[in-house]
Design a protein around this motif. Structure first.
Motif, short mmCIF file in Angstrom:
data_model
loop_
_atom_site.label_atom_id
_atom_site.label_comp_id
_atom_site.label_asym_id
_atom_site.label_seq_id
_atom_site.Cartn_x
_atom_site.Cartn_y
_atom_site.Cartn_z
N ALA A 1 0.83 -1.21 0.00
CA ALA A 1 0.00 0.00 0.00
C ALA A 1 0.87 1.25 0.00
O ALA A 1 0.58 2.23 -0.71
N LEU A 2 1.94 1.24 0.77
CA LEU A 2 2.86 2.38 0.78
C LEU A 2 3.56 2.53 -0.57
O LEU A 2 3.81 3.65 -1.03
N ALA A 3 3.88 1.41 -1.21
CA ALA A 3 4.53 1.48 -2.53
C ALA A 3 3.60 2.09 -3.57
O ALA A 3 4.03 2.91 -4.40
N ARG A 4 2.32 1.71 -3.54
CA ARG A 4 1.37 2.31 -4.47
C ARG A 4 1.17 3.80 -4.19
O ARG A 4 1.04 4.59 -5.12
N GLU A 5 1.16 4.16 -2.94
CA GLU A 5 0.94 5.56 -2.59
C GLU A 5 2.09 6.46 -3.05
O GLU A 5 1.86 7.58 -3.52
N HIS A 6 3.31 5.97 -2.94
CA HIS A 6 4.49 6.77 -3.29
C HIS A 6 5.04 6.45 -4.67
O HIS A 6 6.09 6.97 -5.05
N HIS A 7 4.36 5.58 -5.41
CA HIS A 7 4.72 5.25 -6.80
C HIS A 7 6.15 4.70 -6.90
O HIS A 7 6.95 5.11 -7.76
N VAL A 8 6.47 3.76 -6.03
CA VAL A 8 7.76 3.08 -6.06
C VAL A 8 7.52 1.59 -5.92
O VAL A 8 6.40 1.14 -5.68
N ALA A 9 8.58 0.81 -6.07
CA ALA A 9 8.48 -0.63 -5.93
C ALA A 9 8.44 -1.01 -4.46
O ALA A 9 9.00 -0.30 -3.61
N PRO A 10 7.81 -2.15 -4.10
CA PRO A 10 7.80 -2.57 -2.70
C PRO A 10 9.18 -2.75 -2.10
O PRO A 10 9.39 -2.50 -0.92
N LYS A 11 10.14 -3.19 -2.91
CA LYS A 11 11.49 -3.38 -2.36
C LYS A 11 12.12 -2.06 -1.95
O LYS A 11 12.96 -2.03 -1.04
N THR A 12 11.71 -0.96 -2.60
CA THR A 12 12.20 0.35 -2.19
C THR A 12 11.68 0.70 -0.80
O THR A 12 12.41 1.23 0.05
N ILE A 13 10.41 0.39 -0.56
CA ILE A 13 9.83 0.63 0.77
C ILE A 13 10.54 -0.23 1.81
O ILE A 13 10.85 0.24 2.92
N ARG A 14 10.83 -1.47 1.48
CA ARG A 14 11.50 -2.35 2.44
C ARG A 14 12.90 -1.85 2.76
O ARG A 14 13.37 -1.95 3.90
N ARG A 15 13.62 -1.31 1.76
CA ARG A 15 14.94 -0.77 2.02
C ARG A 15 14.87 0.43 2.97
O ARG A 15 15.71 0.58 3.86
N VAL A 16 13.85 1.28 2.78
CA VAL A 16 13.68 2.43 3.68
C VAL A 16 13.39 1.96 5.10
O VAL A 16 13.96 2.47 6.07
N LEU A 17 12.54 0.96 5.22
CA LEU A 17 12.19 0.45 6.55
C LEU A 17 13.37 -0.25 7.20
O LEU A 17 13.59 -0.11 8.42
N ASP A 18 14.14 -0.99 6.43
CA ASP A 18 15.30 -1.67 7.00
C ASP A 18 16.36 -0.67 7.43
O ASP A 18 17.06 -0.88 8.43
N ALA A 19 16.52 0.42 6.65
CA ALA A 19 17.50 1.44 7.04
C ALA A 19 17.12 2.11 8.35
O ALA A 19 18.00 2.50 9.13
N ALA A 20 15.83 2.22 8.61
CA ALA A 20 15.35 2.82 9.86
C ALA A 20 15.11 1.78 10.95
O ALA A 20 14.62 2.13 12.03
N HIS A 21 15.42 0.49 10.67
CA HIS A 21 15.20 -0.61 11.61
C HIS A 21 13.74 -0.68 12.05
O HIS A 21 13.44 -0.99 13.21
N ALA A 22 12.84 -0.37 11.11
CA ALA A 22 11.42 -0.34 11.45
C ALA A 22 10.78 -1.71 11.38
O ALA A 22 9.69 -1.91 11.93
N ARG A 23 11.44 -2.66 10.71
CA ARG A 23 10.84 -3.99 10.58
C ARG A 23 11.35 -4.96 11.64
O ARG A 23 11.08 -6.14 11.57
N GLN A 24 12.08 -4.47 12.61
CA GLN A 24 12.58 -5.33 13.66
C GLN A 24 11.67 -5.27 14.87
O GLN A 24 11.09 -4.22 15.19
N LEU A 25 11.56 -6.39 15.55
CA LEU A 25 10.75 -6.46 16.76
C LEU A 25 11.46 -5.75 17.89
O LEU A 25 12.68 -5.86 18.03
N PRO A 26 10.79 -5.00 18.72
CA PRO A 26 11.45 -4.37 19.87
C PRO A 26 12.09 -5.42 20.77
O PRO A 26 11.69 -6.58 20.81
N ASP A 27 13.12 -4.96 21.50
CA ASP A 27 13.85 -5.89 22.36
C ASP A 27 12.96 -6.50 23.44
O ASP A 27 13.08 -7.66 23.78
#
Length: 303
Positions: free
Chosen positions: A169-195
């Protein structure tokens, strides 16, 4: 007949000894990912040209650097056209005007000397490139392609994802590929579970009349697959009567039942939020917990 490298004629040479004109048994380099690490005889296009060229044909090459990468390369190549009765000429550069397939000692000496110069030129180009990249990195320049999303857009994506938005859904909203969204999230450590497991959104148990009022929520497919195995009879029966919605490669089940049962579903899915669970399973648990919290807040009367 004259042939240019890349446009071979139709006839095939017949050497005097009857051996097919090819580089049989040649040792390949360790890596062929880049062109300069691959021998000329190992290139499919040049090999087809040697197979189809007729005896006494002349193969013309625009530039020696386009074919030879080292002294070892040209030493491995020269015996092949000589055996097949071919002529090999370079149109420009240091080797222009010389028949590289000539077998006389003078030509052999000249070819070896000029090939050493070409190899030195390639090595200097590579060294200068490495030094330029190192200098650019030291000065703080960003190498490679520019980012598809500005920093403020990336921050918005991280915030939306933490609130339960899906990657596609975020990829469609920003007109990019899903892997681009995943790279942004991984760079911000947003896809990791809290400690701490307690950091996950765990809604409070409902009380009062709101606990018995049916609420419609979408249960992620990863949680549904888990509950079909470990869930109790009430939860499994609810999954059977739920409405399945396909979402790309995954799916969700729309469940209409009291908040108390939604809390039971979340509680029986707690294993998917543990440390050994995968990122997708952790996200599914977090999304469903957020939906329960939002539904509970909507049903809480304002004081």
């Amino acid at each position: 007949m004259t042939s240019t490298y890349g446009t071979p004629p139709t006839s095939r040479p017949t050497p005097a000894n009857g051996t097919p004109c090819r580089a049989a048994g040649r040792r390949r380099p360790r890596s062929t990912r880049t062109r300069h690490l691959q021998l000329s005889l190992d290139r499919a296009g040049f090999t087809r040209l040697l197979h189809k060229a007729a005896v006494d044909d002349t193969i013309r090459i625009a530039d020696a650097a386009r074919l030879f990468s080292s002294v070892a390369d040209i030493l491995a190549l020269r015996p092949v056209p000589i055996q097949c009765g071919l002529h090999l000429r370079v149109e420009s550069g240091l080797l222009s005007g010389i028949d590289l397939a000539s077998g006389d000692p003078g030509t052999k000496m000249m070819v070896n000397a000029l090939a050493s110069v070409l190899e030195f030129q390639r090595d200097m180009i590579s060294e200068n490139t490495r030094q330029g990249v190192a200098a650019a990195e030291a000065s703080g320049k960003t190498l490679g392609r520019p980012t598809a999303l500005a920093p403020d857009k990336a921050a918005e994506i991280v915030t939306a994802y933490s609130q339960g938005a899906a990657v596609k859904a975020l990829a469609r909203e920003h007109h990019v590929a899903p892997k681009t969204i995943r790279r942004v999230l991984d760079a911000a450590h947003a896809r990791q579970l809290p400690d701490q497991f307690d950091a996950l959104p765990v809604p409070e148990e409902p009380s009062g009349p709101a606990a018995d009022t049916p609420v419609t929520l979408d249960l992620p497919g990863l949680l549904a697959d888990h509950l079909r195995t470990v869930g109790d009879d009430t939860i499994r029966q609810a999954l059977i009567w739920g409405r399945i919605t396909r979402r790309g490669k995954g799916y969700s089940i729309r469940l209409t039942m009291p908040l108390e049962l939604h809390h039971a579903v979340l509680q029986q899915s707690a294993a998917l939020a543990a440390e050994g669970a995968g990122p997708a399973e952790r996200k599914a648990y977090r999304v469903y917990a957020t939906r329960i919290t939002a539904a509970q807040q909507q049903r809480t009367p304002a004081n």
